[in-house]
Design a protein around this motif. Sequence first.
Motif, PDB file in Angstrom:
ATOM      1  N   ALA A 120     -25.870  31.217  -5.557  1.00 43.99           N
ATOM      2  CA  ALA A 120     -26.290  30.497  -4.442  1.00 43.99           C
ATOM      3  C   ALA A 120     -27.017  31.348  -3.402  1.00 43.99           C
ATOM      4  N   LEU A 121     -28.099  30.622  -2.625  1.00 46.76           N
ATOM      5  CA  LEU A 121     -28.580  31.460  -1.452  1.00 46.76           C
ATOM      6  C   LEU A 121     -27.339  31.772  -0.580  1.00 46.76           C
ATOM      7  N   LEU A 122     -27.808  32.711   0.518  1.00 46.43           N
ATOM      8  CA  LEU A 122     -26.591  33.188   1.408  1.00 46.43           C
ATOM      9  C   LEU A 122     -25.916  31.947   2.067  1.00 46.43           C
ATOM     10  N   ASP A 123     -26.770  30.796   2.383  1.00 44.74           N
ATOM     11  CA  ASP A 123     -26.222  29.502   2.862  1.00 44.74           C
ATOM     12  C   ASP A 123     -25.354  28.631   2.195  1.00 44.74           C
ATOM     13  N   GLY A 124     -25.214  29.115   0.819  1.00 43.17           N
ATOM     14  CA  GLY A 124     -24.504  28.225   0.034  1.00 43.17           C
ATOM     15  C   GLY A 124     -25.352  27.272  -0.900  1.00 43.17           C
ATOM     16  N   THR A 125     -26.440  27.225  -0.712  1.00 40.66           N
ATOM     17  CA  THR A 125     -27.485  26.265  -1.610  1.00 40.66           C
ATOM     18  C   THR A 125     -27.424  26.860  -2.867  1.00 40.66           C
ATOM     19  N   PRO A 126     -27.065  26.029  -3.798  1.00 40.31           N
ATOM     20  CA  PRO A 126     -27.202  26.419  -5.283  1.00 40.31           C
ATOM     21  C   PRO A 126     -28.420  26.707  -5.684  1.00 40.31           C
ATOM     22  N   ILE A 127     -28.501  27.641  -6.642  1.00 42.39           N
ATOM     23  CA  ILE A 127     -29.745  28.116  -7.327  1.00 42.39           C
ATOM     24  C   ILE A 127     -29.777  27.891  -8.911  1.00 42.39           C
ATOM     25  N   VAL A 128     -30.759  27.622  -9.453  1.00 40.01           N
ATOM     26  CA  VAL A 128     -30.866  27.510 -10.699  1.00 40.01           C
ATOM     27  C   VAL A 128     -32.219  28.630 -11.046  1.00 40.01           C
ATOM     28  N   VAL A 129     -31.782  29.679 -11.864  1.00 41.90           N
ATOM     29  CA  VAL A 129     -32.741  30.557 -12.120  1.00 41.90           C
ATOM     30  C   VAL A 129     -33.354  30.535 -13.453  1.00 41.90           C
ATOM     31  N   ASN A 130     -34.771  30.387 -13.668  1.00 41.19           N
ATOM     32  CA  ASN A 130     -35.564  30.070 -14.878  1.00 41.19           C
ATOM     33  C   ASN A 130     -34.734  28.810 -15.655  1.00 41.19           C
ATOM     34  N   GLY A 131     -34.465  27.827 -15.094  1.00 44.16           N
ATOM     35  CA  GLY A 131     -33.954  26.582 -15.546  1.00 44.16           C
ATOM     36  C   GLY A 131     -32.382  26.810 -15.920  1.00 44.16           C
ATOM     37  N   VAL A 132     -31.697  27.733 -15.770  1.00 49.02           N
ATOM     38  CA  VAL A 132     -30.404  28.017 -16.269  1.00 49.02           C
ATOM     39  C   VAL A 132     -29.450  27.654 -14.997  1.00 49.02           C
ATOM     40  N   GLU A 133     -28.815  26.692 -14.951  1.00 53.33           N
ATOM     41  CA  GLU A 133     -27.793  26.436 -14.195  1.00 53.33           C
ATOM     42  C   GLU A 133     -26.471  27.407 -14.325  1.00 53.33           C
ATOM     43  N   ALA A 134     -25.649  27.690 -13.273  1.00 49.82           N
ATOM     44  CA  ALA A 134     -24.354  28.439 -13.266  1.00 49.82           C
ATOM     45  C   ALA A 134     -23.450  28.159 -14.442  1.00 49.82           C
ATOM     46  N   ASN A 135     -22.876  29.019 -14.993  1.00 56.99           N
ATOM     47  CA  ASN A 135     -21.964  28.239 -15.887  1.00 56.99           C
ATOM     48  C   ASN A 135     -20.851  27.473 -15.424  1.00 56.99           C
ATOM     49  N   LYS A 136     -20.221  26.683 -15.933  1.00 55.09           N
ATOM     50  CA  LYS A 136     -19.254  25.876 -15.725  1.00 55.09           C
ATOM     51  C   LYS A 136     -17.774  25.838 -16.524  1.00 55.09           C
ATOM     52  N   ILE A 137     -16.846  25.706 -15.863  1.00 49.95           N
ATOM     53  CA  ILE A 137     -15.527  25.958 -16.426  1.00 49.95           C
ATOM     54  C   ILE A 137     -15.526  24.800 -17.667  1.00 49.95           C
ATOM     55  N   GLY A 138     -15.301  25.006 -18.909  1.00 52.45           N
ATOM     56  CA  GLY A 138     -15.393  24.206 -20.082  1.00 52.45           C
ATOM     57  C   GLY A 138     -16.553  24.595 -20.681  1.00 52.45           C
ATOM     58  N   ASP A 139     -17.418  25.303 -20.477  1.00 51.79           N
ATOM     59  CA  ASP A 139     -18.816  25.544 -21.249  1.00 51.79           C
ATOM     60  C   ASP A 139     -18.207  26.242 -22.307  1.00 51.79           C
ATOM     61  N   SER A 140     -18.869  25.995 -23.578  1.00 49.67           N
ATOM     62  CA  SER A 140     -18.274  26.657 -24.804  1.00 49.67           C
ATOM     63  C   SER A 140     -19.739  27.086 -25.668  1.00 49.67           C
ATOM     64  N   GLY A 141     -19.486  28.060 -26.376  1.00 56.93           N
ATOM     65  CA  GLY A 141     -20.646  28.497 -27.131  1.00 56.93           C
ATOM     66  C   GLY A 141     -20.745  29.966 -27.401  1.00 56.93           C
ATOM     67  N   PHE A 142     -21.769  30.393 -27.123  1.00 53.43           N
ATOM     68  CA  PHE A 142     -22.284  31.843 -27.555  1.00 53.43           C
ATOM     69  C   PHE A 142     -23.005  32.421 -26.506  1.00 53.43           C
ATOM     70  N   TRP A 143     -22.578  33.898 -25.992  1.00 53.91           N
ATOM     71  CA  TRP A 143     -23.184  34.658 -24.869  1.00 53.91           C
ATOM     72  C   TRP A 143     -23.760  35.613 -25.495  1.00 53.91           C
ATOM     73  N   PHE A 144     -25.144  36.146 -25.065  1.00 54.41           N
ATOM     74  CA  PHE A 144     -25.721  37.253 -25.478  1.00 54.41           C
ATOM     75  C   PHE A 144     -25.894  37.925 -24.218  1.00 54.41           C
ATOM     76  N   LEU A 145     -25.350  39.067 -24.069  1.00 52.35           N
ATOM     77  CA  LEU A 145     -25.047  39.702 -22.804  1.00 52.35           C
ATOM     78  C   LEU A 145     -25.478  41.345 -22.631  1.00 52.35           C
ATOM     79  N   VAL A 146     -25.686  41.800 -21.388  1.00 50.07           N
ATOM     80  CA  VAL A 146     -25.954  43.120 -21.509  1.00 50.07           C
ATOM     81  C   VAL A 146     -24.879  43.786 -20.552  1.00 50.07           C
ATOM     82  N   ARG A 147     -24.625  44.965 -20.506  1.00 49.98           N
ATOM     83  CA  ARG A 147     -23.560  45.876 -19.606  1.00 49.98           C
ATOM     84  C   ARG A 147     -24.514  46.504 -18.801  1.00 49.98           C
ATOM     85  N   GLY A 148     -23.706  46.639 -17.455  1.00 51.49           N
ATOM     86  CA  GLY A 148     -24.175  47.239 -16.131  1.00 51.49           C
ATOM     87  C   GLY A 148     -24.172  48.697 -16.759  1.00 51.49           C
TER      88      GLY A 148
END
Length: 192
Positions: A120-148
């Motif tokens: 979200a923006l600092l004021d709480g407005t949700p954001i969708v980055v490059n068409g990807v909405e934030a994860n949701k509880i219950g989302d099931s699948g495969f994640w390709f991740l990078v470590r910091g």
Amino acid sequence: MSDATQGRTMSSRFAAALPLLLVVVVAGVAVAMFRGGDADDAPEAIDLVATGPQFSALDELVAAADVIVEGQIVAVDDGRAITDPADPTTGFTTALFQLDVERSFRGGDVASLIVEQEAALLDGTPIVVNGVEANKIGDSGFWFLVRGDDEAFPYVALVNEQARLLVDGSGVVATGFGESMNLEEFRARLEE
């Protein structure tokens, strides 16, 4: 250095730099698109565009990932606020998603991961980055991740917008690369 190692190193650097890139985008979009509204209305999500690696095949995405897992999002918590150093009132917040791991294909045998994602923006407005909405509880699948690779980025993050492949109700995985597979075919592909 192998191409796969170089791709993972470049992706890790990108993941650490992604929040800084988004701050610039958020500042422009927030000023241009967000013009107040009725305080009782829930804000609509704002679409943002961030630059980063793009892959033309599943094998490229696999090579770029430090961690590849199959799992389900089971919890969410507030993350951090990331602001523009020149204007601390401009920026966004992240959310921390607990991903229970059912199967690990790369990155170690772990039971759970925390995935950080722009929310979200600092004021709480949700954001969708490059068409990807934030994860949701219950989302099931495969994640390709990078470590910091430093203390400022202690969690894992999506390689890019192509890096979360959810399983539909019929057990099919759409790769986003013009192919769909059932679960067993997809798992076998990742184990190659």
